[in-house]
Design a protein around this motif. Structure first.
Motif, PDB file in Angstrom:
ATOM      1  N   PHE A   1       0.093   5.084  -8.093  1.00 57.62           N
ATOM      2  CA  PHE A   1      -0.808   4.193  -8.823  1.00 57.62           C
ATOM      3  C   PHE A   1      -2.247   4.457  -8.392  1.00 57.62           C
ATOM      4  O   PHE A   1      -2.497   4.847  -7.257  1.00 57.62           O
TER       5      PHE A   1
ATOM      6  N   THR B   1      -2.101  -4.841 -12.532  1.00 56.21           N
ATOM      7  CA  THR B   1      -1.876  -3.611 -11.785  1.00 56.21           C
ATOM      8  C   THR B   1      -0.682  -3.801 -10.845  1.00 56.21           C
ATOM      9  O   THR B   1      -0.223  -4.924 -10.616  1.00 56.21           O
ATOM     10  N   PHE B   2      -0.248  -2.696 -10.269  1.00 54.85           N
ATOM     11  CA  PHE B   2       0.847  -2.785  -9.306  1.00 54.85           C
ATOM     12  C   PHE B   2       0.456  -3.675  -8.128  1.00 54.85           C
ATOM     13  O   PHE B   2       1.272  -4.480  -7.662  1.00 54.85           O
ATOM     14  N   GLN B   3      -0.776  -3.541  -7.662  1.00 55.40           N
ATOM     15  CA  GLN B   3      -1.200  -4.359  -6.512  1.00 55.40           C
ATOM     16  C   GLN B   3      -1.262  -5.847  -6.871  1.00 55.40           C
ATOM     17  O   GLN B   3      -0.917  -6.698  -6.050  1.00 55.40           O
TER      18      GLN B   3
ATOM     19  N   GLN C   1       0.543   2.363 -16.383  1.00 55.98           N
ATOM     20  CA  GLN C   1       0.239   2.020 -14.986  1.00 55.98           C
ATOM     21  C   GLN C   1       0.147   0.515 -14.771  1.00 55.98           C
ATOM     22  O   GLN C   1       0.088   0.061 -13.628  1.00 55.98           O
TER      23      GLN C   1
ATOM     24  N   SER D   1       2.410   1.583  -3.457  1.00 49.48           N
ATOM     25  CA  SER D   1       1.405   1.979  -4.443  1.00 49.48           C
ATOM     26  C   SER D   1       1.096   3.470  -4.331  1.00 49.48           C
ATOM     27  O   SER D   1       1.013   4.188  -5.338  1.00 49.48           O
TER      28      SER D   1
ATOM     29  N   LYS E   1       0.836  -1.216   0.000  1.00 45.57           N
ATOM     30  CA  LYS E   1       0.000   0.000   0.000  1.00 45.57           C
ATOM     31  C   LYS E   1       0.864   1.258   0.000  1.00 45.57           C
ATOM     32  O   LYS E   1       0.570   2.225  -0.686  1.00 45.57           O
TER      33      LYS E   1
ATOM     34  N   VAL F   1       9.201  -0.191  -7.191  1.00 42.28           N
ATOM     35  CA  VAL F   1       8.244   0.703  -7.857  1.00 42.28           C
ATOM     36  C   VAL F   1       8.821   1.207  -9.184  1.00 42.28           C
ATOM     37  O   VAL F   1       8.141   1.186 -10.223  1.00 42.28           O
TER      38      VAL F   1
ATOM     39  N   TRP G   1       2.252  -6.933  -6.919  1.00 39.14           N
ATOM     40  CA  TRP G   1       2.801  -6.970  -5.558  1.00 39.14           C
ATOM     41  C   TRP G   1       2.469  -8.285  -4.857  1.00 39.14           C
ATOM     42  O   TRP G   1       3.264  -8.800  -4.061  1.00 39.14           O
TER      43      TRP G   1
END
Lengths: 87, 87
Positions: free
Chosen positions: A85, B67-69, B23, A80, A77, B9, B72
């Motif tokens: 993002f 997505t980044f999440q 993104q 991000s 988190k 990141v 992750w």
């Protein structure tokens, strides 16, 4: 990327190993970690009551200890948000 | 720890920026990232069909982009396994 991942794992283990279970972060270990390792990414990183509250929000099974996966959700988190993002 | 997070990141953004949305990771971007950045942590990192399957398992909303999440979660699982954590 692998070296950065290894750094995060190694740092987690260093702090988790200070007392009690070496696999999880106690409240004291979490506060020490945040204050020293995440001073810019975590708001009020040096305020024990703020970090206490943060820990409670992450400790999904409410056992007073953070597992690596619970901790990983926090830094995801933070990363991000830091990366801008949209989620 | 913050510098390691920033590396992750920045690397994600570098690969996500190659085509389409900057993104998110397309399938091609994900395959390139895994093969070059996670060659030891991901099994069969250079096998496109294996990475295709891996991506499908991570792409929770099935839009063909990570997505980044979502990404992750993958590296959290890799890190957890690599670190020998019980979950």
């Amino acid at each position: 990327m692998e070296s950065a991942i290894n750094v995060l794992v190694a740092q987690f283990k260093t702090f988790a190993g200070k007392d009690g279970s070496s696999q999880t972060l106690s409240k004291d270990e979490f506060q020490t970690l945040v204050a020293s390792q995440l001073p810019n990414l975590v708001k009020n990183a040096s305020d024990p009551s703020a970090i206490d509250h943060l820990m409670s929000s992450l400790d999904e099974n409410n056992d007073g200890e953070l597992t690596f996966q619970e901790f990983w959700q926090l830094i995801g988190k933070l990363a991000s948000a830091h990366g801008g993002f949209s989620q």
